[in-house]
Design a protein around this motif. Structure first.
Motif, short mmCIF file in Angstrom:
data_model
loop_
_atom_site.label_atom_id
_atom_site.label_comp_id
_atom_site.label_asym_id
_atom_site.label_seq_id
_atom_site.Cartn_x
_atom_site.Cartn_y
_atom_site.Cartn_z
N TRP A 179 0.80 -1.23 0.00
CA TRP A 179 0.00 0.00 0.00
C TRP A 179 0.83 1.28 0.00
CZ3 TRP A 179 -3.76 -1.81 4.45
CH2 TRP A 179 -4.58 -2.83 3.94
N THR A 207 1.84 6.08 2.43
CA THR A 207 0.56 6.70 2.81
C THR A 207 -0.46 5.65 3.24
OG1 THR A 207 0.94 8.54 1.29
CG2 THR A 207 -1.33 8.16 2.01
N GLY A 208 -0.55 4.55 2.49
CA GLY A 208 -1.49 3.48 2.83
C GLY A 208 -1.19 2.84 4.16
#
Length: 461
Positions: A424, A427-428
């Motif tokens: 991800w 940021t994820g």
């Protein structure tokens, strides 16, 4: 477990609570709280120090990202073992025994860590360090709850967190200085030697903490409970300068036959839901808590920031914990446990989301400060709230097993970070952490009992 019949034991506990609640808050109990604060400070310092020394440790020992994840998680394995075992021992043999002797274990292991020569030796020494660290925290916060008045428990937990946050600022500054002056190889090893001398200081200080009168009463030893509390009353009256007020009225808890199996009693009628709530809170919240705090320094380095600059970020954002700890404790005694804990969880979710999107040094510091402010609030709330959920005879075990659930997440969180990063991105990863905190807030709001302003015996009934 108890040689007294339940009715006698309930009456004894209520009488002790009444005597505790009438005591003026003098320097004696402030000093006890300050000594217990060293437990949280040392735990936080060890975790935060490893976070910002993980990069130089990895460079010195030649660790891959996967190996670095195990190095970051090793102490949590020991903490999980130490927390549960210490809780059982503290409920069976006394709080003070665990509080004092845990110092010897983790202090010695910290010194050995300074001389680690490869990944395997580092892991062994950190696991042993973790056993000592894990043993002290549940017992320290059980003692804090049992020694302090109902109207001040959360505020004093907040001041304990202030001491811990101040220790983080000081040790981050020291880490920055030592790594800058001594280089990566000497710097990280010198910090573990410093931790050894910190353990010696804490060992001397903690020998002054008495056994909990509430623990004596729960184990059918009213004479010893009275002796310890009488000494506390004597010292308090001496500092107060006039006769103590009359004991307040505290109703005894309903009679019930205690089980000889402490772990089984965690799931007795009336307590099973609280036990599951405590475990669930610590599992989901600490998964994100330790995932963030353990990897934040190395993730900054991986994004192009220097080791020294990443430590500087840690120093700046950790300062945000100082007002957060005091404010959280004050609000919990004024507004309530549930509202403050759930509010802190929502704020930290927002802070983690913003931190994941920060693109400049200034934004990293600002978002990180918000996140650290809320993280400190979450930690303060958990440590104030969890001991209140359990009766005295199982408080150490309840706190210890909840802490172990948190340590399981502390192991899992750092290990999941490299996997989540690949899947991800940066940021994820922080978005996933934010979701964990949001789930924690829902658990508290849906299932948590309110304990603001209530004596322990009333809450645990």
């Amino acid at each position: 477990m108890s040689v007294l019949d339940p009715q006698h034991e309930a009456g004894t506990s209520a009488a002790l609570a009444a005597r505790f609640e009438r005591l003026p808050f003098t320097g004696y109990r402030k000093r006890l709280a300050a000594i217990l604060a060293t437990c949280f400070m040392i735990d936080g310092v060890d975790l935060n120090m490893l976070s910002f020394l993980l990069a130089p440790i990895s460079a010195d020992l030649g660790l891959s990202k996967g190996a670095a994840a195990w190095a970051a998680s090793a102490s949590f394995i020991g903490m999980g073992v130490g927390a549960t075992c210490a809780g059982l021992i503290a409920d069976r043999f006394g709080r003070r025994l665990v509080l004092v002797n845990s110092m010897l274990l983790w202090g010695t292991a910290s010194l050995l860590t300074a001389f680690a020569w490869d990944l395997q030796s580092f892991l062994v020494f950190r696991i042993v360090t973790g056993i000592g660290l894990g043993a002290e925290l549940p017992v320290a916060f059980a003692l804090l709850a049992e020694f302090m008045p109902a109207g001040r428990r959360a505020r004093l937990t907040g001041w304990v967190q202030v001491a811990g946050a101040a220790g983080l600022v000081a040790f981050n500054a020291l880490s920055l200085l030592v790594v800058a002056v001594g280089g990566t190889v000497f710097g990280w090893r010198a910090m573990f030697v410093v931790m050894f001398f910190t353990a010696l200081f804490a060992l001397i200080a903690r020998r002054r903490v008495p056994e909990s009168p509430r623990w004596y009463a729960a184990h059918g030893r009213p004479g010893e409970a009275d002796a310890v509390l009488s000494e506390i009353e004597r010292r308090t009256e001496q500092e107060y300068g006039k006769p103590l007020p009359e004991p307040v009225s505290v109703a005894p808890a309903p009679d019930r036959e205690p089980s000889r199996n402490v772990l089984r009693e965690l799931f007795a009628p009336g307590y099973a839901g609280r036990t599951l709530l405590a475990w669930a809170m610590w599992l989901v919240i600490m998964l994100a808590f330790y995932g963030i705090t353990t990897w934040v320094g190395k993730l900054l380095v991986d994004r192009g920031m220097s080791v020294s600059k990443s430590i500087l970020v840690g120093l700046l954002i950790s300062a945000a914990g100082l007002p957060a700890a005091w404010l959280t404790g004050w609000l919990m005694d004024r507004v309530g446990r549930k509202a403050v804990l759930s509010g802190a969880l929502v704020l930290v979710a927002a802070g983690a989301f913003a931190y994941g999107h920060a693109a400049t040094f200034t934004l990293v510091v600002v978002a990180g400060a918000v996140m650290q402010f809320a993280l400190t609030g979450v930690a303060t709330s958990l440590y104030a709230y969890t001991p209140e959920l359990f009766p005295t005879r199982t408080r150490g075990t309840g706190m210890g097993t909840a802490s172990t659930a948190g340590r399981i997440s502390a192991i899992t969180g750092p290990l999941l970070v490299p996997v989540v990063l690949v899947a991800w991105g940066y940021t994820g990863t922080f978005l996933a952490f934010a979701c964990c905190f949001a789930v924690g807030a829902l658990l508290v709001l849906a299932f948590g009992p309110e304990s603001r302003g209530r004596v322990l015996e009333e809450v645990s009934a």
